[in-house]
Design a protein around this motif. Structure first.
Motif, short mmCIF file in Angstrom:
data_model
loop_
_atom_site.label_atom_id
_atom_site.label_comp_id
_atom_site.label_asym_id
_atom_site.label_seq_id
_atom_site.Cartn_x
_atom_site.Cartn_y
_atom_site.Cartn_z
N VAL A 1 0.81 -1.37 -0.02
CA VAL A 1 0.03 0.04 0.11
C VAL A 1 0.84 1.18 -0.06
N ILE A 2 1.85 1.33 0.82
CA ILE A 2 2.86 2.35 1.01
C ILE A 2 3.49 2.74 -0.48
N LEU A 3 4.03 1.59 -1.01
CA LEU A 3 4.73 1.59 -2.41
C LEU A 3 3.62 2.15 -3.56
N VAL A 4 2.54 1.63 -3.51
CA VAL A 4 1.33 1.97 -4.39
C VAL A 4 1.21 3.65 -4.13
N LEU A 5 1.10 4.21 -3.07
CA LEU A 5 0.85 5.51 -2.72
C LEU A 5 2.12 6.38 -3.03
N LEU A 6 3.34 5.71 -2.87
CA LEU A 6 4.57 6.45 -3.25
C LEU A 6 4.60 6.69 -4.85
N PHE A 7 4.56 5.56 -5.52
CA PHE A 7 4.61 5.55 -6.93
C PHE A 7 3.50 6.73 -7.45
N SER A 8 2.30 6.43 -7.17
CA SER A 8 1.21 7.35 -7.52
C SER A 8 1.71 8.81 -7.14
N GLY A 9 2.09 9.08 -5.84
CA GLY A 9 2.30 10.29 -5.55
C GLY A 9 3.58 11.00 -6.43
N PHE A 10 4.56 10.19 -6.60
CA PHE A 10 5.64 10.55 -7.26
C PHE A 10 5.30 10.90 -8.83
N ILE A 11 4.06 10.26 -9.53
CA ILE A 11 3.96 10.63 -10.87
C ILE A 11 3.24 12.09 -10.68
N TYR A 12 2.28 12.39 -9.76
CA TYR A 12 1.68 13.39 -9.43
C TYR A 12 2.46 14.53 -8.99
N LEU A 13 3.41 14.25 -8.40
CA LEU A 13 4.33 15.18 -8.01
C LEU A 13 5.15 15.91 -9.14
N LEU B 1 15.02 13.56 -14.29
CA LEU B 1 16.34 12.92 -13.89
C LEU B 1 16.38 12.74 -12.41
N VAL B 2 16.43 13.95 -11.97
CA VAL B 2 16.77 14.32 -10.39
C VAL B 2 15.57 13.49 -9.54
N PRO B 3 14.30 13.73 -9.91
CA PRO B 3 13.35 13.05 -9.10
C PRO B 3 13.50 11.49 -9.30
N ASN B 4 13.84 11.13 -10.59
CA ASN B 4 13.87 9.52 -10.59
C ASN B 4 14.97 9.08 -9.61
N ILE B 5 16.27 9.63 -9.84
CA ILE B 5 17.35 9.38 -9.01
C ILE B 5 17.24 9.45 -7.58
N LEU B 6 16.33 10.43 -6.91
CA LEU B 6 15.78 10.48 -5.63
C LEU B 6 15.01 9.33 -5.22
N LEU B 7 14.14 8.97 -6.10
CA LEU B 7 13.26 7.79 -5.75
C LEU B 7 13.88 6.46 -5.59
N TRP B 8 14.85 6.39 -6.83
CA TRP B 8 15.75 5.23 -6.80
C TRP B 8 16.34 4.79 -5.43
N ARG B 9 17.38 5.97 -4.86
CA ARG B 9 17.98 5.93 -3.80
C ARG B 9 16.93 5.91 -2.52
N PHE B 10 15.72 6.55 -2.59
CA PHE B 10 14.89 6.11 -1.41
C PHE B 10 14.62 4.51 -1.42
N LEU B 11 14.31 4.18 -2.53
CA LEU B 11 13.91 2.75 -2.53
C LEU B 11 14.98 1.95 -2.02
N GLN B 12 16.07 2.14 -2.33
CA GLN B 12 17.31 1.35 -2.00
C GLN B 12 17.37 1.58 -0.35
N TRP B 13 17.22 2.63 0.19
CA TRP B 13 17.21 2.82 1.65
C TRP B 13 16.24 2.14 2.40
N ALA B 14 14.80 2.29 1.59
CA ALA B 14 13.80 1.58 2.25
C ALA B 14 14.13 -0.07 2.41
N SER B 15 14.61 -0.69 1.26
CA SER B 15 14.68 -2.04 1.25
C SER B 15 15.92 -2.35 2.09
N ASP B 16 16.70 -1.71 2.21
CA ASP B 16 17.90 -2.24 3.09
C ASP B 16 17.87 -1.79 4.60
#
Length: 235
Positions: A104-116, A211-226
């Protein structure tokens, strides 16, 4: 003794996700059936190189509703892919309750990312471009983003119900992202009048909003998974 061992949890065998995937397929089918002419029409004018033709896409009330549904399906399928990867890495246990809230958190994160990103586009466009061009860019961005739901749905089915390797899945997402960005660049050059040094400004435009938002999202997902998953999900 072996029969008493707990069976490993797999996303593909979870009835909750099977029902959600079937429901998503139903929504995709209904949207394609009801709006097929509108989708084809908008695709035709999306690829027209003349700017005057590129601005004639059909925008109706159904367009906004269908776009929201398709974007949500894209967020769900990508989130389910990430969730499946977490299952393989962390080994969730159905006996101790599967953490569906992570999905649920991931869905909200990706949806919010698109609209952000849409909000950032609107802010930048309001600053540098005229209202009409900004409005056409908004509809084009939402349209091409919503269409990603179809290949994303196909990828998640391959990931869950075939022997495809994780590397190929990652390649499919990377190729889809590359194609998506190429289409955005193509539309940018059509939608906005490119003057002297315009190509450089478009490059900076994409870097700041894509580019910048995508990199930030990728880094956040890495932190979240680890870190986050290990601290809050693992048993």
């Amino acid at each position: 003794m072996g029969s008493m061992l707990e069976r490993p949890y797999i996303v593909a065998g979870d009835s909750v996700f099977i029902l959600l995937l079937l429901f998503a397929l139903s929504l995709l089918s209904v949207i394609v059936y009801q709006s097929r002419r509108q989708i084809v029409h908008n695709l035709r004018y999306f690829f027209r190189r003349e700017r005057k033709y590129a601005e004639r896409g059909v925008v109706t009330k159904n367009f906004w509703l269908n776009t929201a549904v398709l974007i949500f399906i894209s967020a769900f399928t990508v989130s389910l892919s990430v969730f499946d990867e977490l299952v393989h890495r962390s080994g969730f246990s159905p006996t101790l309750n599967v953490p569906y809230w992570v999905l649920v958190i991931l869905v909200l994160l990706f949806s919010g990312f698109i609209y952000l990103k849409l909000y950032l586009y609107n802010v930048v466009n309001w600053t540098f471009f005229d209202i009409e061009s900004s409005r056409h860019w908004t509809t084009s961005y939402l349209f091409i983003t919503s269409l990603c739901s179809f290949p994303c749905y196909a990828i998640i089915l391959l990931e869950l119900y075939s022997d495809i390797s994780p590397q190929i899945v990652l390649f499919c997402y990377a190729f889809l992202t590359f194609l998506y960005e190429i289409l955005l660049i193509f539309k940018l050059f059509i939608n906005f009048q490119i003057k002297k040094y315009g190509a450089f400004l478009i490059f900076l435009y994409l870097c700041s909003v894509e580019l910048v938002p995508n990199i930030l999202l990728w880094r956040f997902l890495q932190w979240a998974s680890d870190v986050f998953i290990e601290a809050n999900v693992l048993y």
